[in-house]
Structure formats: C-alpha cells, structure tokens
Write a protein that holds these residues in place. Structure first.
Motif, PDB file in Angstrom:
ATOM      1  N   GLU A 188       0.842  -1.209  -0.106  1.00  0.00           N
ATOM      2  CA  GLU A 188      -0.047  -0.116   0.176  1.00  0.00           C
ATOM      3  C   GLU A 188       0.952   1.420  -0.202  1.00  0.00           C
ATOM      4  O   GLU A 188       1.197   1.697   1.045  1.00  0.00           O
ATOM      5  N   ALA A 203      -8.133  -3.089  -7.363  1.00  0.00           N
ATOM      6  CA  ALA A 203      -9.013  -4.115  -6.721  1.00  0.00           C
ATOM      7  C   ALA A 203      -8.932  -5.321  -7.449  1.00  0.00           C
ATOM      8  O   ALA A 203      -8.654  -6.685  -6.970  1.00  0.00           O
ATOM      9  N   LEU A 206      -5.363  -6.988  -6.797  1.00  0.00           N
ATOM     10  CA  LEU A 206      -5.402  -7.443  -5.155  1.00  0.00           C
ATOM     11  C   LEU A 206      -6.110  -8.768  -5.079  1.00  0.00           C
ATOM     12  O   LEU A 206      -5.685  -9.470  -4.104  1.00  0.00           O
ATOM     13  N   LYS A 212      -5.404 -11.778  -0.274  1.00  0.00           N
ATOM     14  CA  LYS A 212      -6.775 -10.903  -0.827  1.00  0.00           C
ATOM     15  C   LYS A 212      -6.579  -9.292  -0.291  1.00  0.00           C
ATOM     16  O   LYS A 212      -7.485  -8.696  -0.032  1.00  0.00           O
ATOM     17  N   ARG A 213      -5.156  -8.915  -0.167  1.00  0.00           N
ATOM     18  CA  ARG A 213      -4.921  -7.476   0.083  1.00  0.00           C
ATOM     19  C   ARG A 213      -3.752  -7.071  -0.222  1.00  0.00           C
ATOM     20  O   ARG A 213      -2.786  -7.914  -0.703  1.00  0.00           O
ATOM     21  N   ALA A 214      -3.178  -5.944  -0.188  1.00  0.00           N
ATOM     22  CA  ALA A 214      -2.090  -5.313   0.052  1.00  0.00           C
ATOM     23  C   ALA A 214      -1.233  -5.490   1.121  1.00  0.00           C
ATOM     24  O   ALA A 214      -2.062  -5.508   2.158  1.00  0.00           O
ATOM     25  N   THR A 216       1.270  -3.819   3.951  1.00  0.00           N
ATOM     26  CA  THR A 216       1.852  -2.618   4.306  1.00  0.00           C
ATOM     27  C   THR A 216       3.039  -2.356   4.339  1.00  0.00           C
ATOM     28  O   THR A 216       4.188  -3.390   4.460  1.00  0.00           O
ATOM     29  N   GLY A 244       2.430 -12.031   0.478  1.00  0.00           N
ATOM     30  CA  GLY A 244       0.845 -12.559   0.607  1.00  0.00           C
ATOM     31  C   GLY A 244       0.461 -13.708  -0.265  1.00  0.00           C
ATOM     32  O   GLY A 244      -0.567 -14.074  -0.528  1.00  0.00           O
TER      33      GLY A 244
END
Length: 249
Positions: A188, A203, A206, A212-214, A216, A244
């Motif tokens: 992110e 979206a 990702l 299922k997310r970026a 940090t 991830g």
C-alpha cells in the motif's frame, strides 16, 4: 550487533524506506536517512529524533557515485561505524511494451534500481569489510522472480538486483558481512497506486493475491529489520519474498 546499531537507509523519504526508518528507530538504532529532497529529509530526521532515535539526514541521489560516497562517509563521520544498510531507493518507470522501450526509459529505471544498488553496496562494503561485520539489505520485488507484460524494465531491474545481491554476498562472506534482499509483493504505497492507475484495476490486481489484500510498508519494514539482524545470522545471499502468497503458485 551493538544494542544501538548504526543503520543507513536510502530512499527513506517515502513508502517502504520511510517505514523502515521508523522500524529501526523503534529498535533503538542510530539512523542515517537519505533521499533527494532536503526539506522532506530534514523533517523525517526531526520526526525520528522526536521518537528518541538519534537520526541524521544526508541528501544523496544514488545514481551518482560522488553522492553515495559522501553519504557513506557522512554516516561514518557521524557514528564511526556502519552496522546495517538498506538500499531502498527505487523507480518503477513507465509501463510500455518492449517494442516501445527506449534507452532513456531504460536509464530512468536502471540508474536508480541497479546502478544505485551497486554503488550503495560498493561503498557500504568498503566500510563493512574493513570493520569485519555488517548486514546489507537490498529491495527487490515479486517481479524479481517472474515476468510482467508491460513492465519489462522494472522486472529486469529487480532480476538484476537479486543477481547483484547473491554475487555481493559471496564476495562479502569471508569478511563477516551478510548481503540479502527483501522482495515485497503489492504494498500500500503511492507506487502501487501509480502502477494500477485506478481503484478498479487496483482491486482486480489485489484479487490475485492469495491473502486478498496489499501488504503495508510496516510489514515489509519488519521483514527488513529481521533480515538485517542477528536473528538471521546464518542467512546470506538470499531473497526473502513477502508478498501475501503471490509467488507460491
């Protein structure tokens, strides 16, 4: 490593580099942060000092050897040693197919990502091998291990960073110095937003990440701190992939 290690971070003004500087501040490190913009750099050093860290900003553009030499010499002049160096300065370049790439676009990516990493290690190793200890962490990417249509120059630059890391590790091992890389997946940051262009494409991108997310910047910073520390003391020439699950399949 001492209880207050001396840490140098290039590309420290944004994203992963900035998060890494704060992560080391929380570890009671003495920190030299570097980047191209003097006002932002001084502000960052002030924020780190406000946390109780001992921090100094030295302006440098990693594309130029005189800047890198001055940066490392400045860190030595201030603290007398260099325990950890994180070569975090990076550029993603413009997205385009191979048939549209130019020498100018090549230089815009490779001068920072590859030459900058090479020059950083050259001068960091100059002092670390002399003191017989030290840990260097370079920043690769998920793209250091795979291809990506439209991103040939960025992909190639990160493959090069991984090759430099492994080669330098073999050279430095006899001197008690470790060289590794951390390879983030989608994180992110402003760079991710530039690469994905809009929220819909971001979206969709990702959705391809198993978690299922970026990630940090702080999650990458924690990995960098680990790889640089005595907790990974038998690890050199390696690339730690923090993405991830992107490269698991």
């Amino acid at each position: 490593m001492s209880s207050h290690p001396v840490v140098l971070v290039t590309g420290a003004l944004t994203g992963i580099g900035r998060a890494t500087a704060f992560a080391f501040a929380r570890e009671n490190a003495r920190i030299v942060v570097s980047g191209r913009r003097a006002e932002e750099g001084r502000q960052l050093a002030a924020e780190l000092n406000a946390l109780g860290a001992e921090a100094q900003f030295i302006q440098a553009d990693v594309r130029f050897e005189d800047d890198v030499r001055h940066l490392v010499d400045g860190a030595m002049a201030r603290f007398g040693r260099l325990d950890v160096a994180v070569n975090s300065a990076g550029a993603e370049g413009e997205s385009a197919p191979v048939t549209e790439q130019t020498p100018e676009r090549y230089a815009a990516v490779f001068d920072t990502n590859v030459l900058g990493t090479l020059l950083g290690m050259k001068h960091e190793l100059r002092v670390m091998t002399a003191q017989g200890s030290g840990s260097i962490v370079n920043i690769s990417s998920t793209m250091g291990a795979r291809g990506a249509a439209g991103a040939s120059l960025y992909v190639a630059s990160k493959h090069a960073v991984e090759g430099l890391t492994k080669s330098a590790a073999l050279e430095a091992a006899a001197f008690g110095v470790r060289v590794n890389a951390v390879a983030p997946g989608p994180i992110e940051t402003a760079m991710l937003n530039r690469l994905t262009v809009n929220a819909e494409r971001k979206a969709a991108f990702l959705a391809g990440v198993p978690l299922k997310r970026a990630g940090t910047p702080e999650e990458i910073a924690d990995a960098i701190v680990f790889v640089s520390s005595d907790k990974s003391s038998f690890m050199t020439g390696e690339v730690l992939r923090v993405n991830g699950g992107r490269t698991a399949s």
